[in-house]
Write a protein that holds these residues in place. Structure first.
Motif, PDB file in Angstrom:
ATOM      1  N   PRO A   7       1.147   7.131  -4.717  1.00  0.00           N
ATOM      2  CA  PRO A   7       0.632   5.945  -4.213  1.00  0.00           C
ATOM      3  C   PRO A   7       0.535   4.786  -3.307  1.00  0.00           C
ATOM      4  CG  PRO A   7       3.374   6.099  -5.393  1.00  0.00           C
ATOM      5  CD  PRO A   7       2.184   7.891  -4.579  1.00  0.00           C
ATOM      6  N   LEU A   8       0.006   5.508  -1.952  1.00  0.00           N
ATOM      7  CA  LEU A   8      -0.915   4.973  -0.686  1.00  0.00           C
ATOM      8  C   LEU A   8      -2.111   5.252  -1.470  1.00  0.00           C
ATOM      9  CD1 LEU A   8      -0.875   3.596   1.969  1.00  0.00           C
ATOM     10  CD2 LEU A   8      -0.887   6.148   2.425  1.00  0.00           C
ATOM     11  N   GLY A   9      -2.619   5.834  -2.016  1.00  0.00           N
ATOM     12  CA  GLY A   9      -3.948   6.049  -2.810  1.00  0.00           C
ATOM     13  C   GLY A   9      -4.006   4.778  -3.487  1.00  0.00           C
ATOM     14  N   ASP A  10      -3.158   4.774  -4.353  1.00  0.00           N
ATOM     15  CA  ASP A  10      -3.522   3.705  -4.967  1.00  0.00           C
ATOM     16  C   ASP A  10      -3.232   2.406  -4.621  1.00  0.00           C
ATOM     17  OD1 ASP A  10      -3.458   5.513  -7.243  1.00  0.00           O
ATOM     18  OD2 ASP A  10      -1.166   4.823  -7.584  1.00  0.00           O
ATOM     19  N   TYR A  11      -2.750   2.190  -3.472  1.00  0.00           N
ATOM     20  CA  TYR A  11      -2.606   0.480  -2.890  1.00  0.00           C
ATOM     21  C   TYR A  11      -3.625   0.446  -2.235  1.00  0.00           C
ATOM     22  CZ  TYR A  11      -1.315  -2.642   0.585  1.00  0.00           C
ATOM     23  OH  TYR A  11      -0.723  -3.911   2.059  1.00  0.00           O
ATOM     24  N   ILE A  27       4.533   1.720   4.559  1.00  0.00           N
ATOM     25  CA  ILE A  27       3.649   2.715   4.267  1.00  0.00           C
ATOM     26  C   ILE A  27       4.998   3.355   3.250  1.00  0.00           C
ATOM     27  CG2 ILE A  27       2.814   5.248   4.056  1.00  0.00           C
ATOM     28  CD1 ILE A  27       0.702   3.567   7.155  1.00  0.00           C
ATOM     29  N   GLU A  28       5.993   3.171   3.890  1.00  0.00           N
ATOM     30  CA  GLU A  28       7.001   3.969   3.827  1.00  0.00           C
ATOM     31  C   GLU A  28       7.310   3.357   2.665  1.00  0.00           C
ATOM     32  OE1 GLU A  28       9.521   6.427   7.432  1.00  0.00           O
ATOM     33  OE2 GLU A  28       9.781   4.097   6.734  1.00  0.00           O
ATOM     34  N   LYS A  29       7.451   2.077   2.335  1.00  0.00           N
ATOM     35  CA  LYS A  29       8.083   1.076   0.767  1.00  0.00           C
ATOM     36  C   LYS A  29       6.321   1.691   0.029  1.00  0.00           C
ATOM     37  CE  LYS A  29       9.813  -3.167   3.636  1.00  0.00           C
ATOM     38  NZ  LYS A  29       9.163  -3.924   4.579  1.00  0.00           N
ATOM     39  N   VAL A  30       5.530   1.486   0.540  1.00  0.00           N
ATOM     40  CA  VAL A  30       4.617   2.374  -1.017  1.00  0.00           C
ATOM     41  C   VAL A  30       4.973   3.382  -1.487  1.00  0.00           C
ATOM     42  CG1 VAL A  30       1.785   2.444  -1.225  1.00  0.00           C
ATOM     43  CG2 VAL A  30       3.089   0.851  -0.156  1.00  0.00           C
ATOM     44  N   ILE A  31       5.241   3.917  -0.216  1.00  0.00           N
ATOM     45  CA  ILE A  31       5.485   5.394  -0.796  1.00  0.00           C
ATOM     46  C   ILE A  31       7.042   5.558  -1.646  1.00  0.00           C
ATOM     47  CG2 ILE A  31       3.623   6.279  -0.035  1.00  0.00           C
ATOM     48  CD1 ILE A  31       5.673   7.634   1.313  1.00  0.00           C
ATOM     49  N   GLY A  32       7.666   4.876  -1.054  1.00  0.00           N
ATOM     50  CA  GLY A  32       9.103   4.944  -1.996  1.00  0.00           C
ATOM     51  C   GLY A  32       9.674   6.409  -1.157  1.00  0.00           C
ATOM     52  N   ALA A  33       9.414   7.224   0.053  1.00  0.00           N
ATOM     53  CA  ALA A  33      10.250   8.020   0.704  1.00  0.00           C
ATOM     54  C   ALA A  33       9.625   7.193   2.147  1.00  0.00           C
ATOM     55  CB  ALA A  33       9.182   8.716   0.255  1.00  0.00           C
ATOM     56  N   SER A  34      10.771   8.474   3.284  1.00  0.00           N
ATOM     57  CA  SER A  34      10.811   8.083   4.697  1.00  0.00           C
ATOM     58  C   SER A  34       9.324   8.572   5.070  1.00  0.00           C
ATOM     59  CB  SER A  34      11.571   8.769   5.478  1.00  0.00           C
ATOM     60  OG  SER A  34      12.727   8.197   5.497  1.00  0.00           O
ATOM     61  N   LEU A  35       8.450   8.246   5.934  1.00  0.00           N
ATOM     62  CA  LEU A  35       7.512   9.273   6.451  1.00  0.00           C
ATOM     63  C   LEU A  35       7.944  11.132   6.982  1.00  0.00           C
ATOM     64  CD1 LEU A  35       5.465   6.759   7.990  1.00  0.00           C
ATOM     65  CD2 LEU A  35       4.316   8.214   6.333  1.00  0.00           C
ATOM     66  N   PRO A  36       7.602  11.807   7.527  1.00  0.00           N
ATOM     67  CA  PRO A  36       7.794  13.247   8.186  1.00  0.00           C
ATOM     68  C   PRO A  36       7.994  12.696   9.139  1.00  0.00           C
ATOM     69  CG  PRO A  36       5.665  13.884   6.913  1.00  0.00           C
ATOM     70  CD  PRO A  36       6.159  11.773   6.601  1.00  0.00           C
ATOM     71  N   PRO A  37       9.106  13.153  10.163  1.00  0.00           N
ATOM     72  CA  PRO A  37       9.095  12.698  11.823  1.00  0.00           C
ATOM     73  C   PRO A  37       8.012  13.387  12.340  1.00  0.00           C
ATOM     74  CG  PRO A  37      11.048  14.525  11.010  1.00  0.00           C
ATOM     75  CD  PRO A  37      10.202  14.118   9.662  1.00  0.00           C
ATOM     76  N   LYS A  38       6.655  14.450  12.211  1.00  0.00           N
ATOM     77  CA  LYS A  38       5.577  14.562  12.771  1.00  0.00           C
ATOM     78  C   LYS A  38       4.391  13.325  12.568  1.00  0.00           C
ATOM     79  CE  LYS A  38       4.926  19.247  12.722  1.00  0.00           C
ATOM     80  NZ  LYS A  38       4.373  20.315  12.501  1.00  0.00           N
ATOM     81  N   ALA A  39       4.938  12.235  12.061  1.00  0.00           N
ATOM     82  CA  ALA A  39       4.062  11.206  11.272  1.00  0.00           C
ATOM     83  C   ALA A  39       4.913  10.121  12.216  1.00  0.00           C
ATOM     84  CB  ALA A  39       3.778  10.282   9.519  1.00  0.00           C
ATOM     85  N   VAL A  40       5.686  10.018  12.779  1.00  0.00           N
ATOM     86  CA  VAL A  40       6.449   8.964  13.431  1.00  0.00           C
ATOM     87  C   VAL A  40       6.176   9.386  15.120  1.00  0.00           C
ATOM     88  CG1 VAL A  40       7.017   7.810  12.039  1.00  0.00           C
ATOM     89  CG2 VAL A  40       8.174   9.219  12.999  1.00  0.00           C
ATOM     90  N   ASN A  41       6.127  10.799  15.339  1.00  0.00           N
ATOM     91  CA  ASN A  41       6.245  11.151  16.649  1.00  0.00           C
ATOM     92  C   ASN A  41       4.622  11.801  17.117  1.00  0.00           C
ATOM     93  OD1 ASN A  41       8.394  10.294  16.899  1.00  0.00           O
ATOM     94  ND2 ASN A  41       8.967  12.094  15.568  1.00  0.00           N
ATOM     95  N   ALA A  73       3.919   1.412  18.146  1.00  0.00           N
ATOM     96  CA  ALA A  73       4.767   0.479  17.148  1.00  0.00           C
ATOM     97  C   ALA A  73       4.930   0.723  15.986  1.00  0.00           C
ATOM     98  CB  ALA A  73       2.996  -1.010  17.665  1.00  0.00           C
ATOM     99  N   ARG A  74       4.448   1.946  15.776  1.00  0.00           N
ATOM    100  CA  ARG A  74       4.812   2.487  14.134  1.00  0.00           C
ATOM    101  C   ARG A  74       4.321   1.562  13.501  1.00  0.00           C
ATOM    102  NH1 ARG A  74       9.328   5.066  13.131  1.00  0.00           N
ATOM    103  NH2 ARG A  74       9.183   3.736  10.890  1.00  0.00           N
ATOM    104  N   LYS A  75       2.567   1.464  13.740  1.00  0.00           N
ATOM    105  CA  LYS A  75       1.786   0.993  12.924  1.00  0.00           C
ATOM    106  C   LYS A  75       0.147   1.420  13.150  1.00  0.00           C
ATOM    107  CE  LYS A  75       0.269  -2.810  16.532  1.00  0.00           C
ATOM    108  NZ  LYS A  75       0.044  -4.121  16.797  1.00  0.00           N
ATOM    109  N   LEU A  76      -0.833   1.385  12.207  1.00  0.00           N
ATOM    110  CA  LEU A  76      -2.155   1.781  12.415  1.00  0.00           C
ATOM    111  C   LEU A  76      -3.138   0.925  11.233  1.00  0.00           C
ATOM    112  CD1 LEU A  76      -3.303   4.713   9.490  1.00  0.00           C
ATOM    113  CD2 LEU A  76      -0.376   3.401   9.425  1.00  0.00           C
ATOM    114  N   VAL A  77      -4.181   0.802  11.170  1.00  0.00           N
ATOM    115  CA  VAL A  77      -5.212   0.495  10.257  1.00  0.00           C
ATOM    116  C   VAL A  77      -5.861   1.101   9.501  1.00  0.00           C
ATOM    117  CG1 VAL A  77      -7.845  -0.965  10.608  1.00  0.00           C
ATOM    118  CG2 VAL A  77      -5.398  -1.519  12.455  1.00  0.00           C
ATOM    119  N   PHE A  78      -5.947   1.051   8.355  1.00  0.00           N
ATOM    120  CA  PHE A  78      -6.677   2.108   7.181  1.00  0.00           C
ATOM    121  C   PHE A  78      -8.013   1.045   6.825  1.00  0.00           C
ATOM    122  CE2 PHE A  78      -2.652   3.413   6.090  1.00  0.00           C
ATOM    123  CZ  PHE A  78      -2.604   4.960   6.225  1.00  0.00           C
TER     124      PHE A  78
END
Length: 139
Positions: A7-11, A27-41, A73-78
Motif C-alpha cells: 500500500p505504501l508503493g500504491d500511495y 506510513i503506519e496508517k498507509v500500510i495498516g500496521a506498525s513499523l518494525p522497531p529497527k525502522a523507528v530506531n 522526529a519520526r519523519k522522512l521524505v520520499f
C-alpha cells in the motif's frame, strides 16, 4: 508475492509531487500496521539498498528514494527519481543472449547499458584481467 508494504508503493505512485514528506505514523496508517522497531530506531533501515528490507524495494519500485530521514522526529521524505516500475514478479526476464562481436563492441554495449548507473574512468578496460586468482575451492 505481495508485501504488507505494497500500500505504501500504491500511495507513492499516486502522489502528484516530486517529494512526499511522511511521518512514521503516516506510513503506519498507509500500510495498516506498525513499523518494525529497527525502522523507528535506526536510520540505516531507511537506506535505498534493495537488499536492506522488503519495504525498500516497494518505494524504489514506485519510483522514489528515501531522504532526510530523522528517526528522532519520526519523519522522512520520499523523493521521486523515476517513473514507477513493475514489481519484480511481473517483469519479463531479459533475453539470455551471449555476447557477440569483438570485445570492443561488447564493451560498448556494456557501457551503454550501464550509462548513468556507474562511472567508468576513461581508459579503464573492464575486460582486462585483474591479476587475481580465484580458487573455486575457497568459495
Amino acid at each position: 508475492m505481495t508485501s504488507k508494504y505494497d500500500p505504501l508503493g500504491d500511495y507513492l505512485r499516486g502522489q502528484p509531487t516530486a517529494e512526499a514528506p511522511m511521518s512514521f505514523s503516516d506510513i503506519e496508517k498507509v500500510i495498516g500496521a506498525s513499523l518494525p522497531p529497527k525502522a523507528v530506531n535506526h536510520p540505516a533501515w531507511w537506506s535505498n539498498n534493495t537488499s536492506n528490507n522488503t519495504m525498500t524495494r516497494v518505494w524504489l519500485e514506485a519510483g522514489f528514494r528515501s531522504e532526510r530521514v530523522n528517526v528522532g522526529a519520526r519523519k522522512l521524505v520520499f523523493r521521486r527519481v523515476a517513473g514507477p516500475s513493475a514489481r519484480p514478479e511481473t517483469r519479463p526476464a531479459p533475453p539470455a543472449t551471449p555476447p557477440t562481436g569483438s570485445p570492443r563492441s561488447f564493451l560498448a554495449r556494456v557501457r551503454a547499458a550501464m550509462a548513468g548507473t556507474v562511472h567508468v574512468p576513461q581508459g579503464v578496460d573492464l575486460t582486462a584481467p585483474t591479476g587475481e586468482i580465484w580458487d573455486a575451492a575457497e568459495s
